[in-house]
Every structure is written in structure tokens, then in C-alpha cells.
Design a protein around this motif. Structure first.
Motif, PDB file in Angstrom:
ATOM      1  N   THR A 173       0.837  -1.198   0.000  1.00 30.25           N
ATOM      2  CA  THR A 173       0.000   0.000   0.000  1.00 30.25           C
ATOM      3  C   THR A 173       0.871   1.247   0.000  1.00 30.25           C
ATOM      4  O   THR A 173       2.055   1.205   0.352  1.00 30.25           O
ATOM      5  N   GLY A 174       0.262   2.367  -0.363  1.00 31.19           N
ATOM      6  CA  GLY A 174       1.011   3.618  -0.461  1.00 31.19           C
ATOM      7  C   GLY A 174       0.478   4.705   0.438  1.00 31.19           C
ATOM      8  O   GLY A 174       0.612   5.886   0.119  1.00 31.19           O
ATOM      9  N   ASP A 175      -0.108   4.329   1.578  1.00 27.75           N
ATOM     10  CA  ASP A 175      -0.680   5.355   2.455  1.00 27.75           C
ATOM     11  C   ASP A 175      -0.201   5.189   3.892  1.00 27.75           C
ATOM     12  O   ASP A 175      -0.970   5.349   4.835  1.00 27.75           O
ATOM     13  N   LEU A 220       5.950   1.821   1.818  1.00 29.25           N
ATOM     14  CA  LEU A 220       7.221   1.163   2.090  1.00 29.25           C
ATOM     15  C   LEU A 220       8.051   0.962   0.830  1.00 29.25           C
ATOM     16  O   LEU A 220       9.261   0.756   0.919  1.00 29.25           O
ATOM     17  N   ALA A 221       7.408   1.017  -0.337  1.00 25.88           N
ATOM     18  CA  ALA A 221       8.119   0.773  -1.593  1.00 25.88           C
ATOM     19  C   ALA A 221       8.396   2.041  -2.382  1.00 25.88           C
ATOM     20  O   ALA A 221       9.075   1.985  -3.409  1.00 25.88           O
ATOM     21  N   GLY A 222       7.888   3.195  -1.942  1.00 27.74           N
ATOM     22  CA  GLY A 222       8.113   4.421  -2.685  1.00 27.74           C
ATOM     23  C   GLY A 222       7.080   5.471  -2.341  1.00 27.74           C
ATOM     24  O   GLY A 222       6.339   5.353  -1.362  1.00 27.74           O
ATOM     25  N   VAL A 223       7.034   6.512  -3.166  1.00 27.93           N
ATOM     26  CA  VAL A 223       6.096   7.604  -2.939  1.00 27.93           C
ATOM     27  C   VAL A 223       5.210   7.779  -4.172  1.00 27.93           C
ATOM     28  O   VAL A 223       5.606   7.457  -5.296  1.00 27.93           O
ATOM     29  N   SER A 259      -2.719   2.813   6.444  1.00 29.44           N
ATOM     30  CA  SER A 259      -1.945   1.586   6.638  1.00 29.44           C
ATOM     31  C   SER A 259      -1.220   1.590   7.976  1.00 29.44           C
ATOM     32  O   SER A 259      -1.106   0.549   8.645  1.00 29.44           O
ATOM     33  N   PHE A 260      -0.722   2.746   8.380  1.00 28.91           N
ATOM     34  CA  PHE A 260      -0.017   2.847   9.657  1.00 28.91           C
ATOM     35  C   PHE A 260      -0.965   2.531  10.813  1.00 28.91           C
ATOM     36  O   PHE A 260      -0.638   1.723  11.696  1.00 28.91           O
ATOM     37  N   TRP A 261      -2.140   3.150  10.814  1.00 19.87           N
ATOM     38  CA  TRP A 261      -3.079   2.937  11.920  1.00 19.87           C
ATOM     39  C   TRP A 261      -3.685   1.542  11.873  1.00 19.87           C
ATOM     40  O   TRP A 261      -3.975   0.946  12.930  1.00 19.87           O
ATOM     41  N   LEU A 262      -3.870   1.005  10.674  1.00 23.38           N
ATOM     42  CA  LEU A 262      -4.363  -0.370  10.570  1.00 23.38           C
ATOM     43  C   LEU A 262      -3.359  -1.353  11.143  1.00 23.38           C
ATOM     44  O   LEU A 262      -3.721  -2.296  11.865  1.00 23.38           O
ATOM     45  N   MET A 263      -2.087  -1.149  10.848  1.00 24.19           N
ATOM     46  CA  MET A 263      -1.052  -2.017  11.395  1.00 24.19           C
ATOM     47  C   MET A 263      -0.987  -1.898  12.911  1.00 24.19           C
ATOM     48  O   MET A 263      -0.790  -2.901  13.623  1.00 24.19           O
TER      49      MET A 263
END
Length: 307
Positions: free
Chosen positions: A71-73, A103-106, A247-251
Motif C-alpha cells: 500500500t502507499g498510504d 514502504l516501496a516508494g512515494v 496503513s499505519f493505523w491499521l497495522m
């Protein structure tokens, strides 16, 4: 340039939240879920409910650990600004500019307000990767050659290796460590599932705690970027500010869920082992084993001889 106008933009644009890899992972886990739903009718009694809860919770944890890798967020930010659209042009456009860090880019998003301005459709979303098999500076150079809008190039330039901001090194290193930690968490999640299928439930609870710990470690690794000085991304008087994304808060939520589940398993093992065995469908097996052991053959010859 053709008569002072950039050529038509034909390249395929990457969605900043979901891409092909994410969809593949979700489809694989949905296949496992559907396969399990097919065998649910063969499970009797309350064990059916317990099996459903265990499998669904386990699949949710596994799919989140893998999906957030693509994911990109993890970090997102938006700003509305009046800025130049192209180099060597005085025309100003009103746009929403978004930055989405994964984690893979912007991903840099540019969306017009309205979308149609200066005789063009302003709706861009560009991905610049910094994974091990990708060259961020090469992606940025290709963007220059394609003639991307100035706001996208301005934001992307902040993350190049030649930029004095050093944001590329900070984000790339923290993202790689976070990704590696998540793969370790995925391995411990697999081990916990194996242990829960064996009569060693407490060790499965310990592995759930370790899984949650590695997930939290990945968040700490990614959040170290916030402790560094960041170059401002400014468009006139407007500043693009970022914050932790979905993604951060989901993790974080799934990591805490692993902690709660692991602590619950360990606590039940210490204070109510029968309830824990019932939830994992091991209590009935032990009763049947005990019943089989009590049904032994008695030789009447030795009984009479003893009497």
C-alpha cells in the motif's frame, strides 16, 4: 516540446493505495477464506463458531501483514494551492497536491479544481519507487523526460539522492527496516498457526505476542523519520504537511489485536485451561483419549489367581 506545449501523457498511472500486488494478495486470502467456508457445515456444535472465529481472525492478521507491504498510504498529506502548471509558463492553476508515502516508494497526486483547466485535464498520480530493485533517481529522470507537471516534479525532487534534504535516505532506510520486520512478523504468524493446531496452545500465544511485537517494531522503524528535520514542501504560502495514513493505523490496530489475543491465550492457560481447550477444540479429544485408556482388557486368570 511541441509549439511550447508538452506532449500528450500516455503512460499508465498507478493507484496510490491499491495496485496489482495488493489485489493478488487479497484474492489469495479470499480463496483461503472461501475454502474454509466450504468445510464449516461439517463442523458440529459450538466448535463451528470457535473454528470460524479462529480462522477469520488469523486470516485478517495475515492479510494485513502482507497487504501493507504494497500500500502507499503509510504517510499522507494534501495541500490546495495556486501554482504554475508547466515550466516556462506563467499560467497558474488551482490544484490539490497530494503526497502518499509507502514502504516501496512515494506517490505524488495532482488534481485540478476544476479538473479541466488551461485546455487540459489535470488529474495525475505518479509513483516513484525506492525498493531494492528500483532506482528512484532514474524514475525521476524519466519523469523529467516525459514532461510531468511542475508540482509533481517539485515534490518528487525532494526525495532524490541529490537533494540537500536527505529525505530519500531517511525514508528509504526506515521503510526497508519496517518491511523486513513485517516479513519476520509474517513468519511468526505462520508459526503461531502451526502451534495452535497442536496441543501446545500456550506457545502459540507466545508467538502471537512476538508477532504483535514485530508489528509494533515496524511502526517504530517507520516513525523514526518524524524525528529528523524535514525540508518544507511549499507552494507559495501553502505548505504540504503529512501525517500517518490508513496503513499505519491499521497495522497498529492489528498489532494490538495480536497482543490482546496472545495475552488472553496465556492467561487462560494459567487460570482456565479447560475453557482454552474447548475454544481450540481439544477438550473433547482429551476426554475421548481418557475414555479409551480406561477401557482395558482384564485377564480373569490373573484376577482369580490373585484372589
Amino acid at each position: 516540446l511541441f509549439d511550447g506545449i508538452y506532449p500528450f501523457y500516455p503512460q499508465q498511472r498507478k493507484v496510490f493505495v491499491f495496485d496489482v500486488s495488493t489485489i493478488i494478495v487479497i484474492v489469495v486470502f479470499l480463496t483461503f477464506t472461501c475454502s474454509f467456508l466450504l468445510i464449516i457445515p461439517g463442523i458440529r456444535g459450538r466448535a463451528r463458531i470457535y473454528w470460524t472465529l479462529r480462522v477469520l481472525l488469523s486470516l485478517i492478521v495475515g492479510v494485513v501483514i502482507v497487504v501493507v507491504q504494497f500500500t502507499g498510504d503509510w504517510e499522507t498529506g494534501w495541500v490546495k494551492a495556486n501554482t504554475s502548471y508547466k515550466s516556462f509558463s506563467r499560467a497558474l492553476v488551482n490544484v490539490d497536491i497530494g503526497l502518499h508515502v509507502g514502504l516501496a516508494g512515494v506517490n505524488v497526486t495532482l488534481r485540478g479544481n476544476p479538473v479541466n483547466q488551461v485546455n487540459e485535464t489535470i488529474d495525475y498520480n505518479e509513483h516513484f519507487a525506492w525498493s531494492f530493485n528500483a532506482d528512484y533517481d532514474q524514475s525521476y529522470s524519466e519523469g523529467l523526460e516525459r514532461g510531468l507537471p511542475s508540482p509533481i516534479l517539485y515534490v518528487a525532487e525532494k526525495f532524490t539522492t541529490q537533494s540537500p534534504c536527505s529525505m530519500h535516505r531517511q525514508y528509504r532506510i526506515s521503510s526497508h527496516y519496517a518491511s523486513a520486520t513485517l516479513w519476520v512478523a509474517f513468519c511468526t504468524w505462520l508459526i503461531s498457526n502451526i502451534l495452535f493446531s497442536m496441543p501446545v496452545l500456550v506457545y502459540g500465544g507466545y508467538m502471537l505476542l512476538i508477532t504483535g511485537a514485530f508489528m509494533i517494531f515496524s511502526l517504530l522503524s517507520f516513525s523514526t523519520v518524524k524525528n529528523s528535520l524535514m525540508c518544507p514542501i511549499q507552494f507559495g504560502t501553502a505548505i504540504l504537511r503529512t501525517g500517518y495514513g490508513g496503513s499505519f493505523w491499521l497495522m497498529l490496530a492489528i498489532g494490538l489485536l495480536c497482543f490482546v489475543a496472545g495475552i488472553t491465550v496465556v492467561a487462560l492457560h494459567c487460570f482456565n485451561l479447560d475453557l482454552l481447550k474447548t475454544f481450540f477444540d481439544l477438550h473433547e479429544d482429551k476426554a475421548e483419549e481418557y475414555q479409551e485408556m480406561t477401557e482395558v482388557y482384564v485377564n480373569p486368570h490373573f484376577v482369580n489367581k490373585g484372589l
